[in-house]
Design a protein around this motif. Sequence first.
Motif, PDB file in Angstrom:
ATOM      1  N   LEU A 209       7.298 -15.934 -32.416  1.00  0.00           N
ATOM      2  CA  LEU A 209       6.609 -16.587 -31.305  1.00  0.00           C
ATOM      3  C   LEU A 209       5.698 -15.616 -30.568  1.00  0.00           C
ATOM      4  O   LEU A 209       5.123 -15.940 -29.538  1.00  0.00           O
ATOM      5  N   ARG A 407      17.402 -16.174 -23.015  1.00  0.00           N
ATOM      6  CA  ARG A 407      16.181 -15.688 -23.672  1.00  0.00           C
ATOM      7  C   ARG A 407      15.669 -16.683 -24.691  1.00  0.00           C
ATOM      8  O   ARG A 407      14.468 -16.887 -24.828  1.00  0.00           O
ATOM      9  N   ASP A 410      13.979 -19.263 -22.896  1.00  0.00           N
ATOM     10  CA  ASP A 410      12.682 -18.773 -22.398  1.00  0.00           C
ATOM     11  C   ASP A 410      11.552 -19.081 -23.377  1.00  0.00           C
ATOM     12  O   ASP A 410      10.446 -19.431 -22.964  1.00  0.00           O
ATOM     13  N   THR A 411      11.837 -18.905 -24.648  1.00  0.00           N
ATOM     14  CA  THR A 411      10.764 -19.116 -25.635  1.00  0.00           C
ATOM     15  C   THR A 411      10.358 -20.585 -25.698  1.00  0.00           C
ATOM     16  O   THR A 411       9.291 -20.910 -26.207  1.00  0.00           O
ATOM     17  N   ARG A 413      10.402 -22.320 -22.834  1.00  0.00           N
ATOM     18  CA  ARG A 413       9.798 -22.538 -21.511  1.00  0.00           C
ATOM     19  C   ARG A 413       8.355 -22.084 -21.478  1.00  0.00           C
ATOM     20  O   ARG A 413       7.522 -22.666 -20.821  1.00  0.00           O
ATOM     21  N   TYR A 414       8.082 -20.998 -22.187  1.00  0.00           N
ATOM     22  CA  TYR A 414       6.783 -20.337 -22.079  1.00  0.00           C
ATOM     23  C   TYR A 414       5.979 -20.533 -23.355  1.00  0.00           C
ATOM     24  O   TYR A 414       6.106 -19.780 -24.304  1.00  0.00           O
ATOM     25  N   GLY A 415       5.198 -21.595 -23.396  1.00  0.00           N
ATOM     26  CA  GLY A 415       4.308 -21.807 -24.537  1.00  0.00           C
ATOM     27  C   GLY A 415       5.051 -22.099 -25.826  1.00  0.00           C
ATOM     28  O   GLY A 415       4.786 -21.501 -26.863  1.00  0.00           O
ATOM     29  N   THR A 416       5.993 -23.038 -25.757  1.00  0.00           N
ATOM     30  CA  THR A 416       6.773 -23.377 -26.956  1.00  0.00           C
ATOM     31  C   THR A 416       5.874 -23.971 -28.040  1.00  0.00           C
ATOM     32  O   THR A 416       4.883 -24.637 -27.733  1.00  0.00           O
ATOM     33  N   VAL A 417       6.200 -23.692 -29.284  1.00  0.00           N
ATOM     34  CA  VAL A 417       5.434 -24.265 -30.411  1.00  0.00           C
ATOM     35  C   VAL A 417       6.397 -24.649 -31.527  1.00  0.00           C
ATOM     36  O   VAL A 417       7.489 -24.089 -31.636  1.00  0.00           O
TER      37      VAL A 417
END
Lengths: 453, 453
Positions: A209, A407, A410-411, A413-417
């Motif tokens: 990511l 954590r 978090d991935t 939350r912040y610009g998931t793809v």
Amino acid sequence: MADIKKIFDNPQSGEITVSGWIRTLRKSKGICFIALTDGSTSDNIQIVAIEEQTRDYDRLTSLLTGAAITVRGNLELTPEAKQPFEIKLSEYTVLGDCPSDYPLQKKNHSPEFLRTIPHLRARSNTFGNVFRVRSEAAFAIHEFFREKGFFYVHTPIITDSDAEGAGEMFTVTTLNPCTENNANYDDDFFGKHASLTVSGQLEGEYLALALGKIYTFGPTFRAERSFTARHAAEFWMIEPEMAFADLYDDMDIAEAMLKFVLKRLLERCPKELAFFDKFYDNGLTKRLCDVSTAEFARCSYTEAINHLIAAEVDFEYKPEWGIDLQTEHERYLSETVFGKPVFVFDYPKEIKAFYMRQNDDGKTVAACDLLVPRVGELIGGSQREERLDILKARMSELEMDEAAYSRYLDTRRYGTVPHAGFGLGFERLLMYVTGISNIRDVIPFPRTAGSIY
Amino acid sequence: MADIKKIFDNPQSGEITVSGWIRTLRKSKGICFIALTDGSTSDNIQIVAIEEQTRDYDRLTSLLTGAAITVRGNLELTPEAKQPFEIKLSEYTVLGDCPSDYPLQKKNHSPEFLRTIPHLRARSNTFGNVFRVRSEAAFAIHEFFREKGFFYVHTPIITDSDAEGAGEMFTVTTLNPCTENNANYDDDFFGKHASLTVSGQLEGEYLALALGKIYTFGPTFRAERSFTARHAAEFWMIEPEMAFADLYDDMDIAEAMLKFVLKRLLERCPKELAFFDKFYDNGLTKRLCDVSTAEFARCSYTEAINHLIAAEVDFEYKPEWGIDLQTEHERYLSETVFGKPVFVFDYPKEIKAFYMRQNDDGKTVAACDLLVPRVGELIGGSQREERLDILKARMSELEMDEAAYSRYLDTRRYGTVPHAGFGLGFERLLMYVTGISNIRDVIPFPRTAGSIY
């Protein structure tokens, strides 16, 4: 000084110097034939020494299997003979004698005996071939992923998390479990409990990511007391992870990777594969060749279960929707139903890990397993759940501690793809490509329950 | 869908789809510029969206740094502009929003802060570049050794031996050091005490004495409570080992390897190196370039000590024959005396390991260290003592337990041959090629005393 492999690749008549270990030494009247190896290839080079032209001939012919020598001589092409060339010895030096108690005489040894001498067994034909194939297979994996734009990453071996909760873990500590009482992990090296990793997937996701496409290739550990031929406590895994990819991209990459590795091994290790074909697994080369060009089948779990229910086979485990497939089912599907490797996908969510992406049917997840003839499951992968709310709901259903996965969340939350990946057990791949049936025999120094040889 | 790296490698005008994360988004009147990355390269691709041609323009321009989008548009070559091309957006999809509490805003962050978010820091310029270089360097190492006929081997991570007795080791156990009393290693998973490896050398020797030339590339561990910028508890080592080779072959291979890796990185990671040159280590690219073509110097330990004694430098540690060289000495030799990498060889036997081959002078052993400017020791190697009687005498002098090394001695009993090898700490190499001065910043998830982030 030339590697024996290079000489076989391109034999040139003329003066030459080679060093190696004696595999066999055979004397006739006034002449002696030595099969010499330096480990670079499974081929032995034939050395011919004429008594009347060889200084210290008696010393030479007294050497035993395993002794090391350097030979200077003349390479002569011998197109009419069994071997394509031989070296006419002009002089030699003994590097190291080998006494008659050398455990590796030319007779065949059982794999069980050879496991007790791991420091010597790579000198045998079988293990030399296994480890040469192991090296080529590893390189082919690096080549494949690099060509496809994946970055090789090193995920940590020592971890403070339980990853997917898969299996028992080893503790890594500087405390002494045998003498100290009331020790506390606060006093341990890392100030908390630490373990050996069971999978690099979570960290692999973090890196994918960021870097787009990554793969791991490193050791993983299971402290399971399994005494099967397929389980080791320490083994190497390959775990690719791709951002901006779904389950179908995942299956495409897994299929392409396996075919690429098989093609490379067929090109680069033909002698080793021919050896395994002859002594371990008849038809191996043809099967690998077929698989390397086949289009793999794909079939949903639901269809797979229907095939198994319809099968006129008395399975030990009765097939019904919801069960985990057993090796007998996996082999039936790949061997009998499809006659080639098959991806089974969209498994019931109850039998798969929390991080796999939920399908719209509410029952299945976007997981896939690659099943191959004779072996069963070789690769397991999935699209990962990238939707924060759905992932959290699933974790809550499973009563997982959200804080331990902050954590990971978090991935999302912040610009998931969308992203997907899979895992391939390197030793399982090696068992598949060599026909060797015990995992202890494809690892140089195997570690299993109760045993560090 | 194309990797952004591929687009930069070969930009073609026309319709295109890319996915990535927003690095920056800049609005002017009626137009918006987005720098998009997908991690495949350090380059951002420029996306241009015109308000009147973009559906949901306001949604697009409300996106923050870190948000993920897929963009369809027209790639236009812009040879006059700062960037070589841009994509005129025709439509877009939001894959994942990114809220304003995203820790990686565009401003610079301290390495200390970034170490607290290892799951996100690879998204920053510095760490993206470090890990892309790390991947290329690893591949270059595999390429080099394979071309030279070395086999890649996996030596064990869990071990029951203390290898060269180097440093503190971690215990690997399924016992619980905190709750059990009077536990016994007989009851442990392997039925005896087990540790994490500090070096694959001994097993590497076993395999080289079977396969000819091998190298390891795997994790190694030290449970030392060092809090320096150069020490980690978990790091990756490369340890080649060659049969039929002496110390000079060893230095030749080490020199060729380092130059090969530098050349590959200069060819394949020019943008990453330019970044490090600019922000971390001025003159880096030129220095790597110079080293990749220099002939390394070679100098005996005795000569090196004489250089140091003659130096008009006030060293913290006074140079005299018999001492272990300190970083200040190593740097003086490579930077001032030779002005390039230098191998120092033939060290006093008292400061080197038991297995190094004794020279005829009775005082020194056939060891070599490669010292490089700015870093000091990068590689340490030796020819191994292959003579059974001399090896046993040295072990006896050092009061070592011969029984614990019976396998090692076996290889000197059965066809012993001259052989040599060296060790390269992969992270130290990465610090050298990036100019990054803290080992924690070249490892994706560093493990150090008191800390598993």
